[in-house]
Each structure stands twice: as structure tokens, then as C-alpha cells.
Scaffold this active site. Structure first.
Site, PDB file in Angstrom:
ATOM      1  CG  HIS A   1      39.138  38.323  43.647  1.00 55.47           C
ATOM      2  ND1 HIS A   1      38.151  38.044  44.564  1.00 55.47           N
ATOM      3  CD2 HIS A   1      38.548  38.214  42.433  1.00 55.47           C
ATOM      4  CE1 HIS A   1      37.015  37.787  43.935  1.00 55.47           C
ATOM      5  NE2 HIS A   1      37.227  37.870  42.651  1.00 55.47           N
TER       6      HIS A   1
ATOM      7  CB  VAL B   1      41.542  44.448  46.815  1.00 51.28           C
ATOM      8  CG1 VAL B   1      41.306  45.076  48.188  1.00 51.28           C
ATOM      9  CG2 VAL B   1      40.237  43.926  46.234  1.00 51.28           C
TER      10      VAL B   1
ATOM     11  CB  SER C   1      46.707  42.703  50.020  1.00 54.62           C
ATOM     12  OG  SER C   1      46.067  42.963  48.782  1.00 54.62           O
TER      13      SER C   1
END
Ligand code: HEM
Ligand SMILES: *[C@@H]1O[C@H](CO)[C@@H](O)[C@H](O)[C@H]1NC(C)=O
Ligand SMILES: CC(=O)N[C@H]1CO[C@H](CO)[C@@H](O)[C@@H]1O
Length: 319
Positions: free
Chosen positions: A60, A64, A70
Site C-alpha cells: 500500500h 500510492v 506516506s
């Protein structure tokens, strides 16, 4: 003359500055990888599901805005961060990353990025789950932006072709994708992600015909019919805590894929032959999984002076 010198300098400096490298912290923080390994080992000793948690976190993070940690940033009053987005709400083990960061800041302040911690910890957790052992190139830096609105991950009801588009947008091939979905050799999925497959598949009133009938019956009992209770089922119904190629055998020979996309991998002509080759050879799976993890770990990384080294993985540094 000056131009010539700059040209030569560029030739020398480019490969160094553009590629992550194994042992990036060997001078600046020689203990870095040992500290990460020790914390992961401690956690694994009490909870083997840490491998699944870290694999999913790494995926994940990388999908992104690149592998820039992040995913770790907390939301604030004026920013909904990535971790607040739907698919990410079940990403877990943030406190474990904090624990490593605290120890790393004590040993080598402002040196080891949160993005590298995720990559290293995931590698260590895979090895502990009897998966491949591999070296992780490091030198990532941490991003300063994390927005829930940017989370655009593939979903469990995607077709193989749709998922392939999503992976190719990240520079990953269909081969990479099928090997990386081998991450589903560990971990669990909430019943809500596959409820339709065991009850009313695509409005047919019947279960998904591609799912093994005994598994349908088992999952119906297990998941129940109370929507307020949302249990989790093992993605690999056989060796649920081992990073091995058994996931491919389950989807290919037994039709025991839990998520629709997992079962589709074994059935779709785009991916079925890749599944067969991975199912046939665990050593080859290990090698290809390690290579694909390294490739995923390279997605849009920040390097050199880009980004920053966060001192607290949950918050962007105060400037
Ligand atoms: C098309 C791509 C993918 C889709 C649609 C997908 C979807 C999902 C879904 C729906 C879950 C269940 C989440 C929950 O119920 O909490 C899940 C779990 C998981 N995914 Fe994926 N995934 C994909 C690719 C990957 C990749 C590339 C990796 C890692 C290399 C990965 C690793 C995991 C792991 C380890 C879990 C279990 C997490 C846990 O037990 O905490 N997935 N995935
Ligand atoms: C479970 O995995 C083991 C080891 O890979 C394999 O030998 C066995 O046949 C599998 N069992 C089932 C029921 O799938
Ligand atoms: C599968 C899933 O939960 N998708 C959600 C992901 O997050 C976005 C943004 O928050 C939602 O719109 C999706 O429904």
C-alpha cells in the site's frame, strides 16, 4: 574544460545517485538493519501475522505516491491521510514501525528513513515466515504528502486485466503481478470482501461457481449472516503463516481462492500459465518473489535531497 569535467562528474555520479543500494547505511548507521531485524523477530515470536501486516503495508505504501512511507502519516485537522482511505483502514502494525523508529533515532538520529524501515522490516518478516532471504537496496527518503483522495488501489473484484493495468501503471509486468499476489500466501481477508462469492455472486442468487463447494460451505458457517460481525479468513487455506508457493496450489488445484481476484489468477488465460509454473516449484517462487519485492520497493522512490528523513514516522518534520 569545465564542461568536460562536469560531464565526467555526471557520468560518475548518476548511477550512484539514481539507484538504491544494498547497505546504504553501512557507514552512517551500521546497526540499522540489526535494530529492525531484532524488533521484527520479537514481534514475530508473539504474533506470526506480523508478516502479513508488513507485506500489505509495503504494498500500500509503494502503490500510492511511491515507497515514501506516506502510508504512515497520521491525518490532521486539515488533511485526511492515506491511512484513512477505505482499502487502508485494515493496514496495521503502525506501532511496530514507531518502535523501530524510536530505537533508530536513539542510535543514529535523522539518518534512517521510515520508507527504508518498511522495506527492511518486510524483508525480515518474510524470511522469518520461511520465505526467501534477500538483500534490500536502501536509500529511500520520506515523502511529505499523504492524501486519502490519492488512494487508488486495485480492488478484490477487479478482473486480471484490470489489475494488470493498475500494476503496469506502476511499471510492473503481469509476471510481477502474479508473483506479488503470492503475498496472499499469508494473512487474512474480512468476510465483507468475499461475502458475495459465498452467497449471492453477481446477483445470481448462488455462490461463485469457481469456488470449491466445500470451501463455500465452510466460509458460510464461518462468516455467518450478521453484518455487524465481520470475521477474517485465511487467504491461503493450507499453509497460512508460511511464505511459500502453496497459495498457487490452492487456487490452481483446489479452487480455494478467497478473493475473487486470487481465484481469477488461476483461471484467466492472462495469468494461468504463470500460476502453474509458480505452483510447480517453491524455490523458483522464492527467487521470483524476492526479485518482485525488490522491484516493487523501487517504485517512485525519493532519493538524494528529495523528501526528508522523518524523525517521527507519523508526522512530517517541522521545517
Ligand atoms: C490486485 C492486487 C491486490 C488486491 C486486489 C488485494 C486485495 C486485498 C484484500 C481485499 C485484502 C483483505 C484486507 C482485509 O480484509 O483486511 C488483502 C489482504 C492482504 N494483501 Fe492484498 N491485494 C492485492 C495485492 C497484494 C500485494 C501485491 C501484496 C504484497 C506483496 C498483498 C498482500 C496482502 C496481505 C499480506 C494481506 C493480508 C493482510 C493481513 O492479514 O493483515 N496484496 N489484499
Ligand atoms: C498443504 O501443503 C502441503 C505442503 O505444501 C502439501 O504437501 C499438502 O498437500 C497441502 N494440503 C492440502 C490439503 O492442500
Ligand atoms: C475496497 C474499498 O474499500 N474501496 C474504497 C477505498 O477508498 C476509497 C476512498 O476512501 C473509497 O471510495 C473506496 O470505496
Amino acid at each position: 574544460m569545465n564542461n568536460m569535467i562536469s560531464f565526467l562528474f555526471l557520468l560518475l555520479a548518476l548511477p550512484l545517485s539514481l539507484a538504491l543500494q544494498v547497505g546504504f547505511y553501512s557507514q552512517s548507521c551500521p546497526q540499522a538493519e540489526t535494530i529492525v531485524q531484532r524488533v521484527v523477530q520479537q514481534r514475530f515470536n508473539s504474533d506470526k501475522s506480523v508478516t502479513a501486516a508488513l507485506l500489505r503495508m509495503h504494498f500500500h505504501d509503494c502503490f500510492v505516491r511511491g515507497c515514501d512511507a506516506s502510508i504512515l502519516i497520521d491525518s490532521t485537522s486539515n488533511n485526511q491521510a492515506e491511512k484513512a482511505a477505505g482499502p487502508n483502514t485494515s493496514v496495521r502494525e503502525f506501532a511496530l514501525i514507531d518502535q523501530m523508529k524510536t530505537q533508530l533515532e536513539a542510535a543514529c538520529p535523522k539518518t534512517v528513513s521510515c520508507a527504508d524501515i518498511i522495506a527492511l522490516a518486510t524483508r525480515d518478516a518474510v524470511a522469518l515466515a520461511r520465505g526467501p532471504k534477500y538483500s534490500v537496496p536502501t536509500g529511500r527518503r520520506d515523502g511529505k504528502i499523504s492524501r486519502a483522495s490519492e488512494v487508488n488501489l486495485p480492488g478484490p473484484t477487479f478482473t486480471v486485466a484490470q489489475a494488470q493495468q493498475s500494476f503496469s501503471a506502476q511499471g510492473l509486468t503481469i509476471n510481477d503481478m502474479v508473483v506479488l499476489l503470492g503475498g496472499h500466501t499469508v494473512g487474512t481477508a474480512h468476510c465483507s470482501f468475499f461475502q458475495d462469492r459465498i452467497t449471492n455472486f453477481q446477483g445470481t442468487g448462488a455462490p461463485d461457481p469457481t469456488m470449491d463447494k466445500a470451501l463455500v460451505t465452510k466460509l458460510r458457517g464461518f462468516c455467518g449472516s450478521n453484518p455487524n460481525v465481520n470475521p477474517t479468513a485465511f487467504l491461503d487455506q493450507n499453509t497460512s503463516f508460511v511464505v511459500d508457493n502453496e497459495f498457487y496450489n490452492q487456487i490452481k488445484n483446489k479452487r480455494r481462492g478467497i478473493l475473487q481476484i486470487d481465484q481469477e489468477l488461476a483461471l484467466d488465460p492472462l495469468s494461468s500459465s504463470i500460476v502453474s509454473s509458480l505452483a510447480a516449484n517453491n524455490a523458483m517462487f522464492g527467487q521470483r518473489f524476492a526479485n518482485a519485492m525488490i522491484k516493487m520497493g523501487n517504485i517512485k522512490v525519493l532519493q538524494g535531497t528529495a523528501g526528508e528523513i522523518r524523525t517521527n514516522c507519523r508526522v512530517v518534520n517541522k521545517s
